[in-house]
Scaffold this motif. Structure first.
Motif, PDB file in Angstrom:
ATOM      1  N   PHE A   1       0.782  -1.242   0.000  1.00 15.80           N
ATOM      2  CA  PHE A   1       0.000   0.000   0.000  1.00 15.80           C
ATOM      3  C   PHE A   1       0.811   1.287   0.000  1.00 15.80           C
ATOM      4  CE2 PHE A   1       0.552  -1.404   4.391  1.00 15.80           C
ATOM      5  CZ  PHE A   1       0.950  -0.245   5.044  1.00 15.80           C
ATOM      6  N   ALA A   2       2.106   1.277   0.245  1.00 17.97           N
ATOM      7  CA  ALA A   2       2.905   2.507   0.256  1.00 17.97           C
ATOM      8  C   ALA A   2       4.372   2.149   0.090  1.00 17.97           C
ATOM      9  CB  ALA A   2       2.682   3.296   1.548  1.00 17.97           C
ATOM     10  N   SER A   3       5.185   3.155  -0.224  1.00 16.20           N
ATOM     11  CA  SER A   3       6.621   2.929  -0.398  1.00 16.20           C
ATOM     12  C   SER A   3       7.409   4.026   0.297  1.00 16.20           C
ATOM     13  CB  SER A   3       6.980   2.876  -1.892  1.00 16.20           C
ATOM     14  OG  SER A   3       6.774   4.133  -2.495  1.00 16.20           O
TER      15      SER A   3
ATOM     16  N   HIS B   1      17.360 -10.433   1.675  1.00 11.77           N
ATOM     17  CA  HIS B   1      18.022  -9.807   0.545  1.00 11.77           C
ATOM     18  C   HIS B   1      17.503  -8.388   0.352  1.00 11.77           C
ATOM     19  CE1 HIS B   1      20.108 -13.395  -1.044  1.00 11.77           C
ATOM     20  NE2 HIS B   1      19.071 -14.059  -0.534  1.00 11.77           N
ATOM     21  N   GLY B   2      18.312  -7.563  -0.289  1.00 10.44           N
ATOM     22  CA  GLY B   2      17.899  -6.208  -0.583  1.00 10.44           C
ATOM     23  C   GLY B   2      16.642  -6.198  -1.436  1.00 10.44           C
ATOM     24  N   SER B   3      15.766  -5.235  -1.173  1.00  3.59           N
ATOM     25  CA  SER B   3      14.496  -5.151  -1.906  1.00  3.59           C
ATOM     26  C   SER B   3      13.978  -3.725  -1.820  1.00  3.59           C
ATOM     27  CB  SER B   3      13.467  -6.119  -1.316  1.00  3.59           C
ATOM     28  OG  SER B   3      13.172  -5.774   0.030  1.00  3.59           O
ATOM     29  N   PRO B   4      13.091  -3.335  -2.739  1.00  2.24           N
ATOM     30  CA  PRO B   4      12.479  -2.010  -2.636  1.00  2.24           C
ATOM     31  C   PRO B   4      11.735  -1.851  -1.313  1.00  2.24           C
ATOM     32  CG  PRO B   4      12.076  -2.961  -4.795  1.00  2.24           C
ATOM     33  CD  PRO B   4      12.667  -4.058  -3.956  1.00  2.24           C
ATOM     34  N   VAL B   5      11.728  -0.630  -0.797  1.00  3.68           N
ATOM     35  CA  VAL B   5      11.043  -0.356   0.469  1.00  3.68           C
ATOM     36  C   VAL B   5       9.544  -0.194   0.191  1.00  3.68           C
ATOM     37  CG1 VAL B   5      10.919   1.106   2.503  1.00  3.68           C
ATOM     38  CG2 VAL B   5      13.096   0.826   1.299  1.00  3.68           C
ATOM     39  N   VAL B   6       8.819  -1.276   0.406  1.00  2.00           N
ATOM     40  CA  VAL B   6       7.377  -1.278   0.174  1.00  2.00           C
ATOM     41  C   VAL B   6       6.691  -1.841   1.417  1.00  2.00           C
ATOM     42  CG1 VAL B   6       5.484  -2.161  -1.239  1.00  2.00           C
ATOM     43  CG2 VAL B   6       7.659  -1.543  -2.318  1.00  2.00           C
ATOM     44  N   TYR B   7       5.624  -1.185   1.836  1.00  2.00           N
ATOM     45  CA  TYR B   7       4.851  -1.625   3.000  1.00  2.00           C
ATOM     46  C   TYR B   7       3.722  -2.541   2.547  1.00  2.00           C
ATOM     47  CZ  TYR B   7       7.147   2.248   5.425  1.00  2.00           C
ATOM     48  OH  TYR B   7       8.078   3.098   5.973  1.00  2.00           O
ATOM     49  N   ASN B   8       3.517  -3.599   3.300  1.00  2.00           N
ATOM     50  CA  ASN B   8       2.352  -4.439   3.052  1.00  2.00           C
ATOM     51  C   ASN B   8       1.694  -4.818   4.366  1.00  2.00           C
ATOM     52  OD1 ASN B   8       4.439  -6.254   3.748  1.00  2.00           O
ATOM     53  ND2 ASN B   8       3.622  -7.891   2.475  1.00  2.00           N
ATOM     54  N   GLY B   9       0.444  -5.195   4.280  1.00  2.00           N
ATOM     55  CA  GLY B   9      -0.303  -5.507   5.481  1.00  2.00           C
ATOM     56  C   GLY B   9      -1.267  -6.643   5.258  1.00  2.00           C
ATOM     57  N   THR B  10      -1.690  -7.236   6.354  1.00  2.00           N
ATOM     58  CA  THR B  10      -2.640  -8.339   6.300  1.00  2.00           C
ATOM     59  C   THR B  10      -3.456  -8.379   7.576  1.00  2.00           C
ATOM     60  OG1 THR B  10      -2.868 -10.718   5.868  1.00  2.00           O
ATOM     61  CG2 THR B  10      -1.064 -10.050   7.306  1.00  2.00           C
ATOM     62  N   VAL B  11      -4.569  -9.059   7.505  1.00  2.00           N
ATOM     63  CA  VAL B  11      -5.352  -9.412   8.689  1.00  2.00           C
ATOM     64  C   VAL B  11      -5.015 -10.855   9.028  1.00  2.00           C
ATOM     65  CG1 VAL B  11      -7.679  -9.791   9.612  1.00  2.00           C
ATOM     66  CG2 VAL B  11      -7.206  -7.818   8.131  1.00  2.00           C
ATOM     67  N   LEU B  12      -4.614 -11.101  10.255  1.00  2.43           N
ATOM     68  CA  LEU B  12      -4.186 -12.444  10.630  1.00  2.43           C
ATOM     69  C   LEU B  12      -5.374 -13.408  10.645  1.00  2.43           C
ATOM     70  CD1 LEU B  12      -1.589 -11.777  13.456  1.00  2.43           C
ATOM     71  CD2 LEU B  12      -1.227 -12.003  10.995  1.00  2.43           C
TER      72      LEU B  12
ATOM     73  N   GLU C   1       1.522  10.364   2.163  1.00  3.34           N
ATOM     74  CA  GLU C   1       2.356  11.302   1.424  1.00  3.34           C
ATOM     75  C   GLU C   1       2.732  12.497   2.295  1.00  3.34           C
ATOM     76  OE1 GLU C   1      -0.271  11.866  -1.841  1.00  3.34           O
ATOM     77  OE2 GLU C   1       0.545  10.151  -2.971  1.00  3.34           O
ATOM     78  N   HIS C   2       1.825  12.934   3.152  1.00  2.75           N
ATOM     79  CA  HIS C   2       2.102  14.030   4.081  1.00  2.75           C
ATOM     80  C   HIS C   2       3.233  13.670   5.037  1.00  2.75           C
ATOM     81  CE1 HIS C   2       1.301  17.559   6.522  1.00  2.75           C
ATOM     82  NE2 HIS C   2       1.180  16.805   7.592  1.00  2.75           N
ATOM     83  N   CYS C   3       3.349  12.396   5.350  1.00  3.66           N
ATOM     84  CA  CYS C   3       4.364  11.929   6.297  1.00  3.66           C
ATOM     85  C   CYS C   3       5.641  11.446   5.612  1.00  3.66           C
ATOM     86  CB  CYS C   3       3.782  10.820   7.172  1.00  3.66           C
ATOM     87  SG  CYS C   3       2.476  11.386   8.277  1.00  3.66           S
ATOM     88  N   GLY C   4       5.815  11.755   4.338  1.00  9.57           N
ATOM     89  CA  GLY C   4       7.067  11.446   3.667  1.00  9.57           C
ATOM     90  C   GLY C   4       7.110  10.118   2.957  1.00  9.57           C
ATOM     91  N   LEU C   5       6.015   9.368   2.950  1.00 12.30           N
ATOM     92  CA  LEU C   5       5.954   8.135   2.174  1.00 12.30           C
ATOM     93  C   LEU C   5       5.374   8.450   0.795  1.00 12.30           C
ATOM     94  CD1 LEU C   5       5.131   7.342   5.378  1.00 12.30           C
ATOM     95  CD2 LEU C   5       5.375   5.085   4.379  1.00 12.30           C
ATOM     96  N   ARG C   6       5.321   7.431  -0.044  1.00 14.90           N
ATOM     97  CA  ARG C   6       4.758   7.600  -1.375  1.00 14.90           C
ATOM     98  C   ARG C   6       3.732   6.498  -1.636  1.00 14.90           C
ATOM     99  NH1 ARG C   6      10.317   8.563  -2.341  1.00 14.90           N
ATOM    100  NH2 ARG C   6      10.736  10.730  -2.911  1.00 14.90           N
ATOM    101  N   VAL C   7       2.770   6.819  -2.484  1.00 10.45           N
ATOM    102  CA  VAL C   7       1.806   5.823  -2.947  1.00 10.45           C
ATOM    103  C   VAL C   7       1.830   5.879  -4.478  1.00 10.45           C
ATOM    104  CG1 VAL C   7      -0.549   4.966  -2.841  1.00 10.45           C
ATOM    105  CG2 VAL C   7       0.417   6.208  -0.878  1.00 10.45           C
TER     106      VAL C   7
END
Length: 317
Positions: free
Chosen positions: A117-119, A259-270, A294-300
């Protein structure tokens, strides 16, 4: 102000100070039992770099719109996943900042879907009045500046607990290869000051006791600190460079190779969430509101959100 790796100044949003201690802090009222959800609240374990966006914006907005209490707790992603695996915590929602790591640790026993959902991106926060900070401010190559750092002058997160920590190690490895600096990774890891919690990482820079720290852009924005932007080959912010990032690796203390990877956020419901419907509604809520991130410095970026697995119908795609 931000300065990128080519010496170009770019604008940076002004932000008030971080309201919560992002690592090890419980933003809501949580008990010690680990079974934290009740009939009118959801419990969210999230990456520390999401604390401001969730606590100042998304959490309160969700409560106001849906009448469900939001309780957030923030740690390094690896620490969060360990808590879930060992059942130290039983949250409804998990939000991490390493897509592959979340899937590796939670599938299939604890989750069977997730949504990206964000990077973010990695760079160097610095104190301009220090010698290293002055050189970064002047636009010198970051790897030359850090090569001259004294022991303890550069801060990194704990690579065994947090992706921002092992991404610092990945960064040093990529620089060693890309700029042919023999022993750069080992030297920097030995010299760096390791902070146990992401919320502590920038404290020394703010106090003037540390010249700089490797962190996410959003963390610099949260604290209104100068940020030296790295080029795409090193900032883990460009998905098109994923194969290059992957060349770097780190083995955590519990034996996981990351391993190195793009900084991407993901989420789930357990799968064992106490309030699955409300938790799914919260994840859907995140996907609908890009402005707070985006206001907090992340990107979508346009390619997000992106899903994997059997995503519930309540979660908008």
């Amino acid at each position: 102000m931000e300065r990128d790796g080519d010496g170009v100044r770019t604008p940076r949003a002004s932000r008030r100070s971080l309201l919560v201690a992002a690592s090890g802090a419980v933003a809501g009222a949580v008990g010690a039992s680990g079974c934290l959800a009740s009939a009118d609240r959801i419990q969210v374990l999230a990456a520390a770099s999401l604390a401001v966006a969730l606590e100042e914006h998304l959490g309160p907005d969700f409560e106001a719109e849906h009448g469900v209490r939001f309780d957030g707790e923030y740690h390094g992603t690896n620490a969060i996943l360990q808590m879930v695996e060992t059942e130290r915590k039983r949250p409804d929602v998990v939000l991490g900042v390493d897509v592959a790591l979340l899937r590796e640790r939670l599938y299939p026993d604890h989750a069977n879907w997730d949504v990206e959902f964000a990077s973010n991106e990695v760079g160097v926060v610095y104190e301009p009045s220090t010698e290293l900070g002055t050189r970064l401010e002047a636009g010198e190559p970051w790897y030359d500046v850090l090569s001259d750092a004294e022991k303890g002058a550069v801060g990194i997160g704990d690579p065994d607990r947090s992706p921002v920590g092992y991404r610092a190690v990945h960064l040093f490895e990529l620089a060693e290869r890309g700029h042919e600096i023999e022993g750069f990774r080992e030297t920097m890891v030995d010299r760096a000051s390791v902070d146990g919690g992401d919320g502590q990482l920038l404290g020394g820079v703010e106090a003037g006791n540390r010249a700089c720290a490797i962190c996410y852009r959003s963390m610099a924005v949260d604290r209104d600190l100068p940020f030296y932007r790295l080029s795409d080959g090193y900032n883990f912010g460009n998905p098109e460079r994923a194969s290059e990032y992957e060349r770097a690796s780190y083995t955590t203390a519990d034996g996981h190779v990351v391993h190195g990877s793009p900084v991407v956020y993901n989420g789930t419901v357990l799968s064992h969430a106490d309030r699955p419907a409300e938790a799914e509604r919260f994840v859907s809520f995140l996907l609908e509101r890009t402005a707070p991130f985006e206001h907090c410095g992340l990107r979508v970026p346009d390619e997000l959100p992106r899903t994997r697995g059997r995503v519930p119908g309540e979660v908008h795609q």
